[in-house]
Design a protein around this motif. Structure first.
Motif, mmCIF file in Angstrom:
data_model
loop_
_atom_site.group_PDB
_atom_site.id
_atom_site.type_symbol
_atom_site.label_atom_id
_atom_site.label_comp_id
_atom_site.label_asym_id
_atom_site.label_seq_id
_atom_site.Cartn_x
_atom_site.Cartn_y
_atom_site.Cartn_z
ATOM 1 N N ALA A 259 12.635 28.497 14.093
ATOM 2 C CA ALA A 259 12.482 27.415 15.074
ATOM 3 C C ALA A 259 13.811 27.045 15.734
ATOM 4 C CB ALA A 259 11.886 26.183 14.396
ATOM 5 N N MET A 260 14.912 27.601 15.275
ATOM 6 C CA MET A 260 16.229 27.229 15.806
ATOM 7 C C MET A 260 16.492 28.010 17.095
ATOM 8 S SD MET A 260 19.137 25.613 15.397
ATOM 9 C CE MET A 260 20.870 25.714 15.853
ATOM 10 N N PRO A 261 16.722 27.311 18.224
ATOM 11 C CA PRO A 261 17.025 28.029 19.467
ATOM 12 C C PRO A 261 18.278 28.888 19.306
ATOM 13 C CG PRO A 261 16.703 25.676 19.889
ATOM 14 C CD PRO A 261 16.740 25.844 18.399
ATOM 15 N N GLY A 262 18.216 30.118 19.808
ATOM 16 C CA GLY A 262 19.378 30.999 19.752
ATOM 17 C C GLY A 262 19.471 31.835 18.488
ATOM 18 N N LEU A 263 18.540 31.597 17.559
ATOM 19 C CA LEU A 263 18.555 32.325 16.283
ATOM 20 C C LEU A 263 17.332 33.245 16.226
ATOM 21 C CD1 LEU A 263 20.481 32.063 13.855
ATOM 22 C CD2 LEU A 263 18.893 30.434 12.861
ATOM 23 N N VAL A 264 17.514 34.481 15.768
ATOM 24 C CA VAL A 264 16.391 35.403 15.610
ATOM 25 C C VAL A 264 16.313 35.816 14.145
ATOM 26 C CG1 VAL A 264 15.484 37.687 16.213
ATOM 27 C CG2 VAL A 264 16.614 36.282 17.972
ATOM 28 N N VAL A 265 15.145 35.591 13.531
ATOM 29 C CA VAL A 265 14.938 36.036 12.155
ATOM 30 C C VAL A 265 14.464 37.485 12.211
ATOM 31 C CG1 VAL A 265 13.644 35.672 10.021
ATOM 32 C CG2 VAL A 265 14.366 33.699 11.390
ATOM 33 N N GLN A 266 15.258 38.359 11.602
ATOM 34 C CA GLN A 266 14.912 39.790 11.566
ATOM 35 C C GLN A 266 14.943 40.174 10.094
ATOM 36 O OE1 GLN A 266 17.767 42.272 13.573
ATOM 37 N NE2 GLN A 266 16.455 44.073 13.450
ATOM 38 N N ASP A 284 23.032 37.724 23.078
ATOM 39 C CA ASP A 284 23.547 36.358 22.917
ATOM 40 C C ASP A 284 23.028 35.675 21.657
ATOM 41 O OD1 ASP A 284 25.176 36.142 25.207
ATOM 42 O OD2 ASP A 284 23.395 35.946 26.455
ATOM 43 N N GLU A 285 21.983 36.241 21.054
ATOM 44 C CA GLU A 285 21.384 35.570 19.893
ATOM 45 C C GLU A 285 22.188 35.859 18.620
ATOM 46 O OE1 GLU A 285 19.955 37.834 21.840
ATOM 47 O OE2 GLU A 285 17.844 37.385 22.227
ATOM 48 N N VAL A 286 21.963 35.003 17.634
ATOM 49 C CA VAL A 286 22.475 35.231 16.278
ATOM 50 C C VAL A 286 21.285 35.738 15.458
ATOM 51 C CG1 VAL A 286 23.382 34.079 14.214
ATOM 52 C CG2 VAL A 286 24.233 33.440 16.493
ATOM 53 N N PHE A 287 21.511 36.821 14.707
ATOM 54 C CA PHE A 287 20.421 37.452 13.962
ATOM 55 C C PHE A 287 20.597 37.175 12.465
ATOM 56 C CE2 PHE A 287 21.003 39.628 17.908
ATOM 57 C CZ PHE A 287 19.706 39.853 18.365
ATOM 58 N N VAL A 288 19.479 36.869 11.792
ATOM 59 C CA VAL A 288 19.567 36.562 10.353
ATOM 60 C C VAL A 288 18.448 37.284 9.603
ATOM 61 C CG1 VAL A 288 18.292 34.362 10.679
ATOM 62 C CG2 VAL A 288 19.695 34.695 8.634
ATOM 63 N N ILE A 305 23.946 37.503 8.171
ATOM 64 C CA ILE A 305 23.982 37.015 9.563
ATOM 65 C C ILE A 305 24.835 37.966 10.408
ATOM 66 C CG2 ILE A 305 24.567 35.070 11.053
ATOM 67 C CD1 ILE A 305 24.673 33.302 8.521
ATOM 68 N N VAL A 306 24.328 38.306 11.593
ATOM 69 C CA VAL A 306 25.068 39.205 12.503
ATOM 70 C C VAL A 306 25.007 38.644 13.914
ATOM 71 C CG1 VAL A 306 25.212 41.555 13.459
ATOM 72 C CG2 VAL A 306 24.485 41.226 11.090
ATOM 73 N N ALA A 307 26.151 38.692 14.631
ATOM 74 C CA ALA A 307 26.166 38.301 16.049
ATOM 75 C C ALA A 307 27.286 39.056 16.753
ATOM 76 C CB ALA A 307 26.371 36.794 16.200
ATOM 77 N N ASP A 308 27.130 39.203 18.064
ATOM 78 C CA ASP A 308 28.191 39.792 18.894
ATOM 79 C C ASP A 308 29.294 38.744 19.035
ATOM 80 O OD1 ASP A 308 29.854 40.641 20.986
ATOM 81 O OD2 ASP A 308 28.221 41.725 21.982
ATOM 82 N N ASN A 309 30.427 39.002 18.407
ATOM 83 C CA ASN A 309 31.510 38.001 18.368
ATOM 84 C C ASN A 309 32.108 37.735 19.745
ATOM 85 O OD1 ASN A 309 32.330 40.823 17.673
ATOM 86 N ND2 ASN A 309 34.361 40.000 18.080
ATOM 87 N N LEU A 310 31.971 38.673 20.677
ATOM 88 C CA LEU A 310 32.532 38.431 22.011
ATOM 89 C C LEU A 310 31.575 37.607 22.872
ATOM 90 C CD1 LEU A 310 34.042 41.966 22.767
ATOM 91 C CD2 LEU A 310 35.283 39.870 22.158
ATOM 92 N N ARG A 311 30.282 37.594 22.505
ATOM 93 C CA ARG A 311 29.299 36.836 23.288
ATOM 94 C C ARG A 311 29.055 35.474 22.619
ATOM 95 N NH1 ARG A 311 26.888 39.978 27.685
ATOM 96 N NH2 ARG A 311 25.447 38.242 27.823
#
Ligand SMILES: NC(=O)c1ccc[n+]([C@@H]2O[C@H](COP(=O)([O-])OP(=O)(O)OC[C@H]3O[C@@H](n4cnc5c(N)ncnc54)[C@H](OP(=O)(O)O)[C@@H]3O)[C@@H](O)[C@H]2O)c1
Length: 339
Positions: A259-266, A284-288, A305-311
């Motif tokens: 339910a958190m905007p910007g977060l994707v549960v994978q 742009d999303e943060v993946f968990v 948790i994984v995200a593109d650190n430059l974005r």
């Protein structure tokens, strides 16, 4: 909207250029700024050609907004000068983050810390941003006591010199300029930023201090080990979260995070689906994922948790802050429809 992009030729600056275009941030005058070696060079952005300017020239042009990604020394000296001239400064360095009165903002979490009066705004550390995106929604419902995090950080977090070192080593060149104290290819270096007297590195202590400031709760304890790995797509984090009370069930955790905007549960290991930096790159999303119960402590869970650190770790978060300044009316130009 006169926008100065300081560090325009760097890794973060180039992604900022992309993100500004993608999100159609309303720029009427674009002022790219870099070091003396780049001043006067042409820079193409959004279908037009611009000359790279010096910091002095940019200040004289009185931008409305400054996005600063040129290292802490530049930020310490120049952010106050731009702020005194009435510009908003969104700063990507660590120079201002822990300064009392300076907002440290992840817009999905604490956009309310922004105001018309406070002109210098700090963009958090890349590893911290992706961590707090996961901690915040959990902490709101199930207060967190402690977080232990180990990072696996992309070489893109160290700027262009680090990419050069990795690419040189992959070509068999080992006597080129070194961004790190050791070879990075086929290696893991448990050393991000400088060591401090307590045995931790500055990067590890940024995770400790910034997490508390963004969550607005100094009781959340954070210990970190930050490791540089020969990866380019983004930062990964292995995280152990201990709750103050009983841990929530895993379905509840997945539901809260989804339910958190910007977060994707994978999180579907049966189908080999979990976050990886190769897949997060350019997003742009943060993946968990890898969400599971700790086998040692019944108040703890693990996740990855994984995200593109430059974005999201840098450019996207900074542009989102700028968008909030506009939508709140602190910066005058209205955003186009859809923002
Ligand atoms: N990479 C990340 O994931 C990340 C994430 C969050 C924050 N940050 C922060 O963002 C900043 C930039 O990082 P980066 O990775 O983009 O580094 P980078 O690739 O090395 O780029 C540095 C940029 O700063 C400019 N610059 C350097 N010294 C300057 C000076 N004295 N005056 C004006 N411009 C100057 C450079 O211009 P020239 O091209 O002319 O040298 C270049 O545009 C750092 O503070 C870093 O801590 C980085």
């Amino acid at each position: 909207m006169r926008l100065a992009l300081i560090g325009a030729t760097g890794m973060v600056g180039e992604v900022m250029q992309k993100v500004l275009m993608e999100r159609q941030f309303p720029v009427t005058e674009f002022i790219p700024v870099a070091s003396a070696k780049s001043v006067g060079n042409p820079l193409h952005w959004n279908g037009a050609s611009y000359l790279v300017r010096s910091l002095d020239e940019a200040l004289a042009m009185r931008p409305d907004l400054v996005l600063m990604s040129a290292g802490g020394t530049v930020s310490l000296k120049w952010a106050p000068k731009f702020a005194a001239a009435g510009c908003f400064v969104v700063d990507n360095s660590s120079a201002w983050r822990m300064e009392p009165g300076i907002p440290l903002v992840v817009p999905e979490i604490n956009a309310e810390a922004l105001s018309a009066e406070t002109k210098i705004i700090a963009n958090p550390n890349c590893s911290t941003i992706q961590l707090v995106m996961v901690l915040k929604p959990l902490h709101d419902l199930h207060p967190i006591e402690a977080v232990r995090v180990s990072t696996y950080q992309s070489v893109t977090g160290t700027g262009k010199a680090a990419i050069d070192q990795l690419e040189n080593e992959r070509r068999g060149i080992f006597d080129g300029p070194m961004a790190y104290a050791h070879p990075i290819d086929l290696n893991c270096i448990p050393h991000c930023d400088a060591f401090l007297d307590n045995g931790y590195t500055k990067e590890e202590m940024k995770l400790h201090h910034e997490t508390k400031k963004i969550l607005g709760d100094p009781r959340v304890q954070v210990s970190a080990t930050a490791v540089r790995v020969p990866v380019q797509g983004g930062h990964s984090e292995s995280v152990l979260i201990t709750f103050q009370g009983a841990r929530p069930s895993l379905p509840a955790v997945r539901q809260i995070l989804a339910a958190m905007p910007g977060l994707v549960v994978q999180d579907d290991p049966a189908n080999l689906s979990y976050p990886m930096p190769r897949n997060a790159e350019g997003r742009d999303e943060v993946f968990v994922g890898r969400i599971r119960e700790d086998l040692v402590c019944d108040r703890s869970i693990h996740l990855w948790i994984v995200a593109d650190n430059l974005r999201k770790g840098a450019a996207t978060n900074a542009v989102q802050i700028a968008e909030h300044l506009v939508s709140a009316g602190f910066l005058q130009t209205p955003l186009p429809p859809g923002h």
